[in-house]
Motif scaffolding. Structure first.
Motif, mmCIF file in Angstrom:
data_model
loop_
_atom_site.group_PDB
_atom_site.id
_atom_site.type_symbol
_atom_site.label_atom_id
_atom_site.label_comp_id
_atom_site.label_asym_id
_atom_site.label_seq_id
_atom_site.Cartn_x
_atom_site.Cartn_y
_atom_site.Cartn_z
ATOM 1 N N VAL A 123 19.364 0.769 -2.919
ATOM 2 C CA VAL A 123 19.615 2.190 -3.208
ATOM 3 C C VAL A 123 18.465 2.749 -4.030
ATOM 4 C CG1 VAL A 123 22.161 2.075 -3.199
ATOM 5 C CG2 VAL A 123 20.930 1.650 -5.340
ATOM 6 N N GLU A 124 18.280 4.049 -3.938
ATOM 7 C CA GLU A 124 17.459 4.739 -4.936
ATOM 8 C C GLU A 124 18.387 4.966 -6.126
ATOM 9 O OE1 GLU A 124 16.640 7.993 -1.795
ATOM 10 O OE2 GLU A 124 15.130 8.318 -3.350
ATOM 11 N N PRO A 125 18.003 4.581 -7.330
ATOM 12 C CA PRO A 125 18.890 4.851 -8.468
ATOM 13 C C PRO A 125 19.209 6.346 -8.557
ATOM 14 C CG PRO A 125 16.867 3.755 -9.208
ATOM 15 C CD PRO A 125 16.775 3.879 -7.713
ATOM 16 N N PHE B 183 16.521 -1.834 -6.237
ATOM 17 C CA PHE B 183 16.361 -0.419 -6.588
ATOM 18 C C PHE B 183 15.035 0.063 -6.019
ATOM 19 C CE2 PHE B 183 18.985 0.053 -10.791
ATOM 20 C CZ PHE B 183 20.147 -0.097 -10.068
ATOM 21 N N ASP B 184 15.100 1.123 -5.239
ATOM 22 C CA ASP B 184 13.887 1.779 -4.768
ATOM 23 C C ASP B 184 13.495 2.800 -5.830
ATOM 24 O OD1 ASP B 184 12.081 3.571 -3.654
ATOM 25 O OD2 ASP B 184 12.894 3.352 -1.633
ATOM 26 N N GLU B 185 12.477 2.446 -6.608
ATOM 27 C CA GLU B 185 12.028 3.315 -7.713
ATOM 28 C C GLU B 185 10.696 3.988 -7.370
ATOM 29 O OE1 GLU B 185 13.016 3.319 -11.432
ATOM 30 O OE2 GLU B 185 14.196 1.475 -11.594
ATOM 31 N N VAL B 186 10.497 4.239 -6.077
ATOM 32 C CA VAL B 186 9.250 4.876 -5.652
ATOM 33 C C VAL B 186 9.113 6.257 -6.312
ATOM 34 C CG1 VAL B 186 8.057 5.839 -3.633
ATOM 35 C CG2 VAL B 186 9.035 3.540 -3.533
ATOM 36 N N ILE B 187 10.226 6.955 -6.464
ATOM 37 C CA ILE B 187 10.188 8.242 -7.164
ATOM 38 C C ILE B 187 10.520 8.084 -8.647
ATOM 39 C CG2 ILE B 187 11.513 10.398 -7.446
ATOM 40 C CD1 ILE B 187 11.377 10.782 -4.447
ATOM 41 N N THR B 188 11.538 7.269 -8.954
ATOM 42 C CA THR B 188 12.030 7.241 -10.340
ATOM 43 C C THR B 188 11.131 6.440 -11.272
ATOM 44 O OG1 THR B 188 13.471 5.409 -9.713
ATOM 45 C CG2 THR B 188 14.458 7.614 -9.747
ATOM 46 N N ALA C 78 5.778 2.746 -6.046
ATOM 47 C CA ALA C 78 4.532 3.196 -5.398
ATOM 48 C C ALA C 78 4.100 4.459 -6.154
ATOM 49 C CB ALA C 78 4.758 3.475 -3.908
ATOM 50 N N LYS C 79 3.636 5.468 -5.471
ATOM 51 C CA LYS C 79 3.361 6.803 -6.051
ATOM 52 C C LYS C 79 2.742 6.744 -7.446
ATOM 53 C CE LYS C 79 6.988 9.067 -3.309
ATOM 54 N NZ LYS C 79 6.421 10.025 -2.413
ATOM 55 N N GLY C 80 3.571 6.835 -8.506
ATOM 56 C CA GLY C 80 3.075 6.873 -9.876
ATOM 57 C C GLY C 80 2.375 5.593 -10.302
ATOM 58 N N ASN D 233 0.780 -1.248 0.000
ATOM 59 C CA ASN D 233 0.000 0.000 0.000
ATOM 60 C C ASN D 233 0.806 1.290 0.000
ATOM 61 O OD1 ASN D 233 -2.581 -1.487 0.488
ATOM 62 N ND2 ASN D 233 -1.398 -2.069 2.290
ATOM 63 N N SER D 234 2.113 1.179 -0.042
ATOM 64 C CA SER D 234 2.919 2.407 0.027
ATOM 65 C C SER D 234 4.349 2.083 -0.355
ATOM 66 C CB SER D 234 2.907 2.973 1.452
ATOM 67 O OG SER D 234 3.597 2.085 2.315
ATOM 68 N N GLY D 235 5.130 3.140 -0.502
ATOM 69 C CA GLY D 235 6.551 2.954 -0.766
ATOM 70 C C GLY D 235 7.267 2.348 0.429
ATOM 71 N N SER D 236 6.853 2.737 1.633
ATOM 72 C CA SER D 236 7.486 2.171 2.834
ATOM 73 C C SER D 236 7.242 0.669 2.906
ATOM 74 C CB SER D 236 6.912 2.816 4.100
ATOM 75 O OG SER D 236 7.138 4.202 4.089
ATOM 76 N N GLU D 237 6.008 0.274 2.651
ATOM 77 C CA GLU D 237 5.702 -1.163 2.686
ATOM 78 C C GLU D 237 6.435 -1.896 1.573
ATOM 79 O OE1 GLU D 237 1.212 -0.970 4.673
ATOM 80 O OE2 GLU D 237 1.469 -1.801 2.653
ATOM 81 N N SER E 36 19.916 8.146 1.474
ATOM 82 C CA SER E 36 18.868 7.449 0.721
ATOM 83 C C SER E 36 17.628 7.424 1.587
ATOM 84 C CB SER E 36 19.292 6.007 0.441
ATOM 85 O OG SER E 36 19.566 5.835 -0.924
ATOM 86 N N TYR E 37 16.482 7.394 0.947
ATOM 87 C CA TYR E 37 15.219 7.323 1.690
ATOM 88 C C TYR E 37 14.439 6.119 1.202
ATOM 89 C CZ TYR E 37 10.717 8.690 3.651
ATOM 90 O OH TYR E 37 9.539 8.716 4.373
ATOM 91 N N HIS E 38 14.061 5.253 2.132
ATOM 92 C CA HIS E 38 13.279 4.073 1.760
ATOM 93 C C HIS E 38 12.032 3.963 2.617
ATOM 94 C CE1 HIS E 38 16.618 3.088 -0.778
ATOM 95 N NE2 HIS E 38 17.436 3.097 0.255
#
Ligand code: PMP
Length: 437
Positions: A215-217, A248-253, A278-280, A107-111, A141-143
């Motif tokens: 990592v976030e790319p 790769f945490d692609e929650v933003i990318t 997540a997000k997009g 349900n989210s980027g954190s999850e 980095s933010y996860h």
């Protein structure tokens, strides 16, 4: 206007007392614009919170949500299926590069981050390598804010009031280096050697103890840190050499943010073992996240008895009908409006516009890739708050939504932004940077 009881809502990541004195409220949204509580239009320079990639309330998404709430509210998706969840998973998998073919919904980027870390730990154990329990993140980095994501995350202010967090976590150094990379456009040429720190961490602990690197790319919320050329490739090589999973945490990318491809993994040419997003994924409409797994990761979970639960993990709302309906309609919108290609086409114009701020007072760096940019301001010597907060706050009241993180202003507009809206964004931003100087 704020209601009379201003104390009930404990706002996330907010200076609550400051906010109550100088509130900023949004009540409507359409396309590139929000409407504030006084009826003013606010140009969205951030896609909400890096999520509304197709612009606000795309017609297909609104219609799909109406349709689903009129049909079904909730399906318990442990041992019972909802057909659109299967369809959404295959559509997401089709957008992911290589053999990233299997999708776990949350349900989210954190999850999604915590899911990916748990999958990495379980993967090794199921393959008889239970000694691989160490997790490696990166500074800056933010996860997300779950215990896993927070532990591998590299933002001191998000961690330090919560005690010891997960044991067995190391952090790679971040790649933010103004002495070499200031004002670079796209990927910086220098700094790939920061990835070699992974070799040193591996040597310190022994490869047989390490489960995964995350990592976030491109680090978004810590100020748009674009990976140096060759950096992610080097991480991939080292992870492959030692049997470490790369996440790769692609929650933003994810979902076209970097232009051209859906995921940064594809546009930057490095395939991880797991992608989180997540997000997009739903254009921000309904909370949703996902972990996307390569075949070999998924297969490790398919070796046990056929009547046994394959993974003791999941959320009541994994694959929720509203979320998967929003996801499918969002992916249709991206495709039918060619938004990933559009982002790539307009990115050079965006790049020129953001770098036109070069030379303004206190601007110490400007970074960009795709439709993301960070403008770094010099910290104030005597601080009541940062310059970036002042710019953000004034911008809001002048009809422009920005983000700020520390002394950095971040921009990540919806991928539908026009050239004249880009001009408006940077004219306003330039004026405000001069004003707060
Ligand atoms: N990872 C990254 C890279 C993020 O930017 C975010 C949110 N900004 C998260 C994870 C956490 O996502 P959420 O807030 O949906 O839990």
């Amino acid at each position: 206007m704020l209601s009379t009881n201003q104390d009930a809502y404990f706002m996330p990541f907010t200076a609550n007392r400051q906010f109550r004195k100088t509130p900023r409220m949004l009540v409507g949204a359409d396309g590139m614009y929000y409407t504030d509580d006084a009826g003013n239009q606010v140009l969205d320079g951030c896609a909400g919170l890096w999520c509304v990639n197709a612009g606000h309330r795309p017609r297909r998404v609104v219609e799909a949500l109406h349709k689903v709430v009129d049909t079904v509210d909730f399906v318990p998706n442990f041992q019972i299926g909802y057909p659109l969840a299967f369809e959404a998973a295959s559509r997401v998998a089709a957008l992911a590069p290589g053999d990233l073919n299997h999708v776990f919904f949350c349900n989210s980027g954190s999850e999604a981050g915590d899911t990916a870390l748990k999958i990495a730990l379980a993967y090794h154990r199921l393959r008889g390598e239970g000694s691989r329990t160490r997790l490696i993140g990166r500074e800056r980095s933010y996860h997300g804010v779950g215990f896993g994501g927070m532990s591998v995350g590299g933002i001191g202010s998000n961690r330090k009031i919560y005690g010891p967090l997960l044991p067995g976590v190391d952090h790679l150094p971040h790649t933010h280096d103004l002495s070499r990379n200031a004002f670079s456009r796209g990927q910086p040429e220098f700094g790939a050697e920061y990835a070699d720190a992974l070799e040193r961490i591996v040597a310190l602990h022994d490869p047989s103890t390490i489960a995964a690197v995350i990592v976030e790319p491109m680090s978004g919320s810590t100020g748009v840190l674009v990976p140096p050329v060759g950096y992610l490739q080097r991480l991939r090589e080292i992870c492959t050499k030692y049997g470490i999973l790369l996440i790769f945490d692609e929650v933003i990318t994810g979902f076209g943010r970097l232009g051209g491809s859906c995921f940064a993994a594809e546009s930057l040419g490095v395939i991880p073992d797991i992608i989180t997003c997540a997000k997009g994924l739903t254009n921000g409409t309904v909370p949703m996240g996902a972990a996307i797994l390569r075949d070999h990761v998924f297969e490790a979970f398919m070796q046990g008895p056929e009547n046994g639960i394959d993974i003791p993990h999941g959320y009541t709302y994994s694959g929720h009908p509203l979320a998967v309906a929003a996801c499918l309609a969002t992916l249709d919108t991206y495709r039918e409006e060619n938004l990933f290609e559009r982002a790539a086409e307009i990115a050079p114009y965006f790049e020129e516009a953001v770098h036109s701020l070069n030379g303004l007072p206190h601007v110490v760096d400007i970074r960009n890739i795709g439709l993301v940019a960070g403008v770094e301001l010099e910290p104030r010597a005597v601080a009541p708050g940062t310059r970036a907060y002042d710019v953000f706050h004034r911008a809001f009241h002048e009809g422009l939504l920005l983000r700020y993180t520390g002394d950095i202003i971040a921009l990540s507009p919806p991928l539908i932004i026009t050239k004249s809206q880009i001009d408006e964004t940077f004219e306003k931003l330039g004026k405000l940077i001069r004003e707060v100087a």
